[in-house]
Design a protein around this motif. Structure first.
Motif, PDB file in Angstrom:
ATOM      1  N   UNK A   1       0.846  -1.193   0.000  1.00 10.73           N
ATOM      2  CA  UNK A   1       0.000   0.000   0.000  1.00 10.73           C
ATOM      3  C   UNK A   1       0.885   1.247   0.000  1.00 10.73           C
ATOM      4  N   UNK A   2       0.296   2.385  -0.328  1.00 11.42           N
ATOM      5  CA  UNK A   2       1.044   3.639  -0.342  1.00 11.42           C
ATOM      6  C   UNK A   2       1.471   4.045   1.063  1.00 11.42           C
ATOM      7  N   UNK A   3       0.655   3.756   2.054  1.00 12.59           N
ATOM      8  CA  UNK A   3       0.986   4.129   3.430  1.00 12.59           C
ATOM      9  C   UNK A   3       1.662   2.986   4.165  1.00 12.59           C
ATOM     10  N   UNK A   4       2.513   3.337   5.090  1.00 12.24           N
ATOM     11  CA  UNK A   4       3.120   2.346   5.981  1.00 12.24           C
ATOM     12  C   UNK A   4       2.411   2.335   7.328  1.00 12.24           C
ATOM     13  N   UNK A   5       1.508   3.276   7.558  1.00 11.46           N
ATOM     14  CA  UNK A   5       0.843   3.420   8.857  1.00 11.46           C
ATOM     15  C   UNK A   5      -0.321   2.439   8.975  1.00 11.46           C
ATOM     16  N   UNK A   6       0.017   1.153   9.093  1.00  9.06           N
ATOM     17  CA  UNK A   6      -0.985   0.100   9.246  1.00  9.06           C
ATOM     18  C   UNK A   6      -0.531  -0.841  10.352  1.00  9.06           C
ATOM     19  N   UNK A   7      -1.443  -1.626  10.875  1.00 12.54           N
ATOM     20  CA  UNK A   7      -1.129  -2.526  11.992  1.00 12.54           C
ATOM     21  C   UNK A   7       0.003  -3.492  11.672  1.00 12.54           C
ATOM     22  N   UNK A   8       0.073  -3.994  10.443  1.00 16.30           N
ATOM     23  CA  UNK A   8       1.147  -4.924  10.089  1.00 16.30           C
ATOM     24  C   UNK A   8       2.517  -4.282  10.304  1.00 16.30           C
ATOM     25  N   UNK A   9       2.659  -2.998   9.974  1.00 13.77           N
ATOM     26  CA  UNK A   9       3.927  -2.303  10.184  1.00 13.77           C
ATOM     27  C   UNK A   9       4.273  -2.272  11.659  1.00 13.77           C
ATOM     28  N   UNK A  10       3.277  -1.973  12.496  1.00 18.40           N
ATOM     29  CA  UNK A  10       3.529  -1.939  13.939  1.00 18.40           C
ATOM     30  C   UNK A  10       4.002  -3.310  14.437  1.00 18.40           C
ATOM     31  N   UNK A  11       3.318  -4.371  14.036  1.00 18.41           N
ATOM     32  CA  UNK A  11       3.673  -5.708  14.507  1.00 18.41           C
ATOM     33  C   UNK A  11       5.076  -6.091  14.034  1.00 18.41           C
ATOM     34  N   UNK A  12       5.362  -5.884  12.763  1.00 20.55           N
ATOM     35  CA  UNK A  12       6.692  -6.207  12.243  1.00 20.55           C
ATOM     36  C   UNK A  12       7.763  -5.371  12.937  1.00 20.55           C
ATOM     37  N   UNK A  13       7.474  -4.099  13.163  1.00 22.82           N
ATOM     38  CA  UNK A  13       8.416  -3.229  13.852  1.00 22.82           C
ATOM     39  C   UNK A  13       8.662  -3.667  15.284  1.00 22.82           C
ATOM     40  N   UNK A  14       7.604  -4.029  15.986  1.00 20.44           N
ATOM     41  CA  UNK A  14       7.751  -4.482  17.366  1.00 20.44           C
ATOM     42  C   UNK A  14       8.549  -5.779  17.460  1.00 20.44           C
ATOM     43  N   UNK A  15       8.363  -6.663  16.484  1.00 24.60           N
ATOM     44  CA  UNK A  15       9.156  -7.898  16.464  1.00 24.60           C
ATOM     45  C   UNK A  15      10.638  -7.548  16.317  1.00 24.60           C
ATOM     46  N   UNK A  16      10.954  -6.639  15.408  1.00 17.91           N
ATOM     47  CA  UNK A  16      12.356  -6.239  15.213  1.00 17.91           C
ATOM     48  C   UNK A  16      12.930  -5.599  16.473  1.00 17.91           C
TER      49      UNK A  16
END
Length: 126
Positions: free
Chosen positions: A71-86
């Motif tokens: 998607x054009x935006x990165x501000x979605x729940x999947x980004x948060x989850x992937x970021x938190x895992x990292x």
């Protein structure tokens, strides 16, 4: 304070500190029990976020809805989850963390930056 540089890309998630690196495929999918034995690697993870379980990494391809963010935006729940895992892979027991997030140049606009900030700080609306 630990400084973490984070890039949740379309292909992979990359996170760095001054002395560590975490990198894994940016694929996420809803958890489901697997009927066949899956040969896991350290980049195949099962995680839980707000009461929901997910697969992260290549194992997410075994999910019914394994996905990457195109998607054009990165501000979605999947980004948060992937970021938190990292983040958890680099600073699981260290607080506070100063987070620096990479963002596509086309998204370097005030509204999108604020949405990403709210997303990563735990807001439910962003």
């Amino acid at each position: 304070m630990k400084v973490i540089g984070l890039d949740v890309g379309r292909h992979s998630v990359k996170a760095y500190t001054d002395d560590k690196c975490a990198m894994f495929p940016a694929i996420i999918g809803t958890y489901r029990p697997l009927k066949l034995e899956y040969q896991r690697t350290p980049d195949d993870m099962e995680v839980e976020h707000i009461g929901k379980r997910y697969y992260v990494g290549n194992i997410a391809n075994e999910s019914r809805d394994g996905r990457r963010n195109f998607m054009a935006t990165k501000a979605i729940d999947d980004t948060r989850i992937l970021g938190l895992v990292a983040i958890s892979r680099l600073a699981a027991h260290e607080e506070p963390v100063h987070l620096v997030i990479g963002h596509p140049i086309t998204n370097h606009v005030p509204d999108e930056k604020e949405r990403m900030k709210r997303l990563m700080l735990g807001a439910t609306r962003y």
